[in-house]
Design an enzyme around this catalytic site. Structure first.
Site, PDB file in Angstrom:
ATOM      1  CB  CYS A  47      -0.919   0.027   1.219  1.00  0.00           C
ATOM      2  SG  CYS A  47      -1.921   1.537   1.314  1.00  0.00           S
ATOM      3  CG  MET A  80      -5.018   2.232  -4.849  1.00  0.00           C
ATOM      4  SD  MET A  80      -6.054   2.587  -6.299  1.00  0.00           S
ATOM      5  CE  MET A  80      -5.475   1.320  -7.417  1.00  0.00           C
TER       6      MET A  80
END
Length: 397
Positions: free
Chosen positions: A104, A319
């Protein structure tokens, strides 16, 4: 009837970029959950509140979205010249497994502050005032991330005036450097940034159609397609995609067949077991639009438009790992992303996403006919939202 008491586990709830997650020190987890396996996954699923057939995460720390259903485990690094090891888990809302297949990028910005605050960085390397460089080993993808964290009076500075579209309030800026971000998976290209060896491929998706696609391993394996090929103009917000079941099914089919083409799975049906990777995104040339917050984004202020899917839904912003992929693809002439940005050679792009804009950079180079990116750079922010302990039933793992 005997009742099993709850146990307390020290934890920190943090925002990193446009994501939130529950952070743990490895040593604070119950012994059975300190190693990969069923016990660890069961514990972390219970912490988040998955699987939840109601889709709300009412009985856990999850936020019932792909951006807020995440777990992070931090420990002293086992790698030379690194401070901490960072392991990331994406927790599906309705399924009983954790996807450990990727990173992430947003929560990467919270790792440095967490490491400093929890005594995982040598105190001699932490200035009284200034920037502290935290050397992070990203365990999921075996890559190095360098975080430059602002420090004031010997402590992490969390407040500031850095604004990040997709985050309500300003905070202190954290600059991230993703070193050699190309994935080293077992795709057709033997771990190359472009696993098929092509800058643009024709992706055949049975029952859906044929699409030109740029398949890239950088930051996160990503499948880029032109928005127009999907019937979009690139200015779409979440409702336009997430409320259209046919669109979601079409995009998932593209993702699954792209995963096969990239060598990530052997059959398209196997992609469901790794919803975190690859990502599928669509791009378009710059144009005016209004973001989800009502902010007007002018075409003259951006280089291109980009939208990306995360865990089966359109992401509310972008993201961090997909931002790295955008930066890397934009830096290579001939990709669909580079073409959407106007072509040519570029080390920095500003792209428009559903919540606003983001500036990212990448240093690309070509050697022996192969493209590589040595570094991708972006800025994020992070903040501790709550710290203390989470409670879970003692028999949940």
């Amino acid at each position: 009837m005997t009742h099993i008491p709850q146990i307390c586990i020290p934890a920190t709830y943090m925002r990193g970029g446009t994501s939130k997650g529950v952070f743990f020190r490895l040593e604070d987890l119950p012994f059975a959950a300190q190693l990969p396996g069923a016990a660890r996954d069961a514990l972390l699923l219970r912490v988040i509140g998955s699987p939840d057939p109601y889709g709300k995460h009412t009985d856990g720390m999850g936020g019932a979205t792909s951006s807020t259903s995440k777990v992070v485990i931090i420990s002293k690094s086992t790698q030379p010249e690194h401070d901490v090891d960072y392991l990331y888990g994406q927790v599906p809302i309705n399924d009983s497994f954790i996807d450990w297949s990727g990173n992430c990028g947003n929560l990467s910005s919270a790792v440095g502050p967490f490491a400093i605050a929890n005594g995982l960085v040598d105190p001699a390397r932490i200035p009284h005032d200034g920037l502290c460089t935290v050397r992070i080993w990203q365990v999921n993808i075996a890559k190095t991330i360098i975080a430059h964290v602002q420090v004031a009076n010997g402590e992490v500075q969390e407040t500031g005036d850095f604004e990040l579209d997709g985050v309500t309030f300003p905070a202190a800026e954290i600059q991230l450097e993703f070193l050699d971000p190309a994935d080293e998976g077992d795709g057709e290209g033997g771990g190359a940034m472009f696993p098929t060896g092509n800058l643009v491929d024709t992706l055949e998706v049975p029952g859906i159609g044929s699409f030109k696609a740029t398949l890239i391993n950088a930051g996160v394996p990503t499948i880029f397609v032109d928005a127009a090929a999907l019937g979009y103009d690139g200015t779409e917000l979440q409702a336009a995609i997430n409320e259209d079941k046919a669109a979601l099914a079409r995009l998932e089919a593209i993702r699954a067949h792209g995963a096969v083409r990239m060598g990530l799975v052997a059959e398209a049906s196997q992609a469901a077991a790794r919803p975190l990777t690859p990502k599928v995104a669509f791009v378009a040339s710059a144009k005016d639009y209004v973001s989800s917050s009502g902010k007007s984004v002018r075409a003259s202020d951006i280089d291109l438009l980009a939208r990306a899917m995360s865990m089966g839904k359109l992401h509310h912003a972008m993201m961090g790992t997909a931002s790295v992929a955008i930066a890397a693809a934009a830096a290579v002439p001939g990709t669909l992303v580079n073409a959407a940005a106007g072509g040519g050679t570029r080390e920095v792009v500003v792209f428009g996403h559903p919540s606003g804009t983001l500036r990212v950079g990448a240093e690309a180079m070509q050697a022996d006919g192969q493209w590589a990116v040595r570094k991708a750079i972006m800025s994020r922010s992070a903040r501790v939202l709550m710290e203390g302990a989470v409670r879970v039933p003692g028999d949940s793992f």
